[in-house]
Each structure stands twice: as C-alpha cells, then as structure tokens.
Design an enzyme around this catalytic site. Structure first.
Site, PDB file in Angstrom:
ATOM      1  N   ASN A  69      12.730  36.749  60.008  1.00 15.78           N
ATOM      2  CA  ASN A  69      11.732  37.732  59.598  1.00 15.78           C
ATOM      3  C   ASN A  69      10.541  37.060  58.940  1.00 15.78           C
ATOM      4  OD1 ASN A  69      11.308  38.516  56.505  1.00 15.78           O
ATOM      5  ND2 ASN A  69      13.388  37.681  56.734  1.00 15.78           N
ATOM      6  N   LEU A  73       6.817  40.613  52.301  1.00 17.40           N
ATOM      7  CA  LEU A  73       6.977  41.454  51.109  1.00 17.40           C
ATOM      8  C   LEU A  73       6.029  42.652  51.086  1.00 17.40           C
ATOM      9  CD1 LEU A  73       7.806  38.731  48.451  1.00 17.40           C
ATOM     10  CD2 LEU A  73       9.238  40.710  49.013  1.00 17.40           C
ATOM     11  N   ASN A 131      12.114  37.512  42.534  1.00 20.72           N
ATOM     12  CA  ASN A 131      12.148  36.846  43.834  1.00 20.72           C
ATOM     13  C   ASN A 131      11.159  35.684  43.814  1.00 20.72           C
ATOM     14  OD1 ASN A 131      12.057  35.957  46.431  1.00 20.72           O
ATOM     15  ND2 ASN A 131      11.690  37.966  47.358  1.00 20.72           N
ATOM     16  N   CYS A 134      10.847  33.778  48.403  1.00 22.82           N
ATOM     17  CA  CYS A 134      10.462  34.321  49.705  1.00 22.82           C
ATOM     18  C   CYS A 134       9.710  33.260  50.499  1.00 22.82           C
ATOM     19  CB  CYS A 134       9.577  35.553  49.534  1.00 22.82           C
ATOM     20  SG  CYS A 134       8.908  36.106  51.127  1.00 22.82           S
ATOM     21  N   LYS A 169      16.325  34.956  41.993  1.00 20.23           N
ATOM     22  CA  LYS A 169      16.800  34.691  43.356  1.00 20.23           C
ATOM     23  C   LYS A 169      16.249  33.359  43.862  1.00 20.23           C
ATOM     24  CE  LYS A 169      17.700  36.711  47.860  1.00 20.23           C
ATOM     25  NZ  LYS A 169      17.771  37.939  48.651  1.00 20.23           N
ATOM     26  N   GLY A 246      24.750  35.933  55.196  1.00 22.18           N
ATOM     27  CA  GLY A 246      25.622  36.107  56.351  1.00 22.18           C
ATOM     28  C   GLY A 246      26.965  36.762  56.084  1.00 22.18           C
TER      29      GLY A 246
HETATM   30  O1  DOR Z   1      13.284  36.467  54.157  1.00 25.10           O
HETATM   31  C1  DOR Z   1      12.657  37.085  53.318  1.00 25.10           C
HETATM   32  N1  DOR Z   1      11.783  38.018  53.699  1.00 25.10           N
HETATM   33  N2  DOR Z   1      12.847  36.823  52.013  1.00 25.10           N
HETATM   34  C2  DOR Z   1      12.140  37.429  51.047  1.00 25.10           C
HETATM   35  O2  DOR Z   1      12.327  37.111  49.901  1.00 25.10           O
HETATM   36  C3  DOR Z   1      11.151  38.443  51.367  1.00 25.10           C
HETATM   37  C4  DOR Z   1      11.166  38.900  52.789  1.00 25.10           C
HETATM   38  C5  DOR Z   1       9.778  39.262  53.239  1.00 25.10           C
HETATM   39  O3  DOR Z   1       9.344  40.356  52.876  1.00 25.10           O
HETATM   40  O4  DOR Z   1       9.123  38.475  53.909  1.00 25.10           O
END
Ligand code: DOR
Length: 305
Positions: A69, A73, A131, A134, A169, A246
């Site tokens: 992804n 955020l 967080n 990310c 995190k 996972g």
């Molecule tokens: O993989 C992630 N996608 N981790 C995050 O902390 C935020 C999220 C994103 O919104 O991109």
C-alpha cells in the site's frame, strides 16, 4: 478456561487480540459481521491535526502472500474524525473494547498538535499510538522513526501532553536500539512492526503498481520477520509489546505471544476475511488451553530458545 486479560502498558484489555491501524476502518464497518466488542482493542487509522489527502490512486496492489500500500495516511484530521466516529467509538469503549487512537504528523510539532486535539476531544481513547514508521509519507513517519534520536525526540515531545498510555509504532529496522530509546523517553508500550518498504513494477507499462515507487508490504509474507523483530524488542526493553505482521490464525498470534508480545494485532487478514480477528481470538484461546495454562500471561515470552 484460560484467563485472557492482559495489560498493554496501562491499557487493560479483556483479551490480547486487537486490530491493526488502517486495516479495520474505524470499527463500525465490521459490526455487521460480528460484535466488535469481543476484541481486546481496536487501533484507529492514523489521524493528524489537519486533514491529509494521501497519495494518488492506485494505492494498493496484491502480491503473492502480501499486500502493498501507498495510502499516505489519508485522514480527515482530528476534529472531523471525532465528529464522525466519536459516538461509535465511545459506545464501543463502553461495551468493553479499548480504543487506541493513532497519531500522525510531518514534524514533532504536528504530532504534538494532533495529540493535544485528541487529548481534548477524544475522552473515549484508552491510549494513543504514535505512528513514527509509515513508509509512505515524505516527512514524519519512518523519516522520524528510523533513528534512535528521531524516535526519542518525538516521544519526548509528546509524553508530557497526555497521561493516558502512550504507544509508539516502530518500523522493522534497528528495532532493539530504537525500542530502548523510546522506552527511555517514557513510552508505555511498543507496537511493531509497521509495513516493510518494498516496490512492485508492472513490467508491461514499466511503472510502479502503486502510485509511489516505494510502498509498504504487509500480510503473511512479513510474518516471520515481524516475529523476529518482536523477539528482539522484547529482549531490549521491559515495556509491553503489541505484535503486528501477517497474523491470520491463532497460531500466528501464539508465535507473537511466545516471542514476547503482550497483545497481537490482526491487520491485512481483515481485508480478506472480515471474521479474521474473532477467529484468531478463538484459536488463540484454544491454543492457550492446550498449553495447559490458566492465564495467557504465563505464555508471554515463553519461547524456549
Ligand atoms: O503501510 C502503511 N501505510 N503504514 C502506515 O503507517 C500508514 C499507511 C499509509 O497510510 O500509507
């Protein structure tokens, strides 16, 4: 039967099974499938002080045994988040499921501002998760969480702004050192891991399969890595750990508990099976029963090495 209650750094949960941020809406979307209050806690999608648009589409791609992804955020900002979801989340909390609000920012000041707004507007939050890992935003996120000094700085700045449990995190790199740095600044618990930076190329168009050349990889493919990171963190600190990465079965969750996690969060599996989290809980309880203990806490860190 086994007592399943655990204490994640001051968040007292009826059981260790949570949902991971960003994979569970804000909870209400799953109420049509089961009673969400069966879960120990839910973690809401990261929210910043002001609204964020996120990255352009496409933001997700399916890989073998994984999802990638680049959401970036996207979120409505704390005020709109509380206005739109506050009543549901307060009710969920009253039904016994803890609500963890995740805090996002591009700078130390933005994390503090979001936390201040949450502190004022979100009495339903049992705790907050910073967080700092990310992989999909240019500033803040993993830019801040990838060094012990950066992680310590955010935690130090935020700590005085709430007396509720503060989780941080972490990304899956340099975990032991960063865990120690945020523990020293007063974090009450750690969540790990966030997604692992990856990329996927559509060889026909020669373009990235998501809108950004790099993205975060989640799902079964990262589980073994996450178990290892939780084990390393658990050996480095004495604050409790929320294991993510996972988890799709009770056995996956049990591995995290044995590696030293106090709580376990279901993420990507929610996207494939809306019943994943309650099933993980049922299977985890059966496993604990089979281990002959009366309290799940006896199994935390009970990995024989
Ligand atoms: O993989 C992630 N996608 N981790 C995050 O902390 C935020 C999220 C994103 O919104 O991109």
């Amino acid at each position: 039967s086994v007592s399943m209650a655990v204490d994640l750094g001051g968040i007292h949960m009826d059981n260790p099974v949570c949902t991971a941020s960003g994979t569970f809406g804000n909870g209400w979307q799953f109420e049509g499938f089961y009673d969400v209050s069966e879960l120990g806690a839910i973690t809401c999608k990261g929210v910043s002080a002001e609204p964020w648009e996120g990255n352009p589409a496409p933001r997700m791609a399916e890989l073998p045994s994984a999802v990638m992804n680049s959401v970036g955020l996207q979120n409505p900002g704390v005020r709109a988040f509380v206005r739109d979801y506050g009543d549901y989340l307060a009710g969920l909390s009253a039904r016994g499921c803890k609500v963890i609000c995740q805090v996002a920012g591009h700078s130390v000041e933005e994390y503090v501002r979001a936390l201040d707004l949450f502190e004022e507007l979100a009495p339903f939050a049992a705790g907050f998760e910073l967080n700092i890992s990310c992989p999909n935003i240019a500033k803040g996120g993993s830019a801040m969480g990838s060094t012990p000094a950066g992680a310590a700085e955010v935690t130090r700045a935020c700590r005085p702004h709430t007396s509720r449990p503060l989780l941080v995190k972490l990304a899956p790199t340099n975990v032991g050192e960063i865990a120690r740095a945020v523990e020293a600044e007063g974090a009450d618990a750690l969540t790990l891991i966030n997604t692992i930076p990856g990329m996927a190329i559509d060889v026909r168009t020669r373009r990235s399969r998501v809108s950004r050349p790099t993205a975060g990889v989640s799902g079964p493919a990262i589980h073994a890595i996450a178990v290892r990171m939780v084990w390393e963190a658990a050996r480095a600190v004495s604050i409790p750990i929320n294991g993510v990465g996972g988890v799709a079965s009770g056995e996956d969750a049990a591995e995290f508990i044995l590696a030293g996690a106090t709580a376990v969060s279901v993420g990507t599996a929610n996207l494939y099976d809306p019943m994943a989290a309650p099933r993980v809980l049922r299977e985890l309880e059966q496993w604990a029963e089979g281990q002959g203990v009366t309290d799940i806490n006896e199994l935390i860190g009970a990995f024989e090495c």
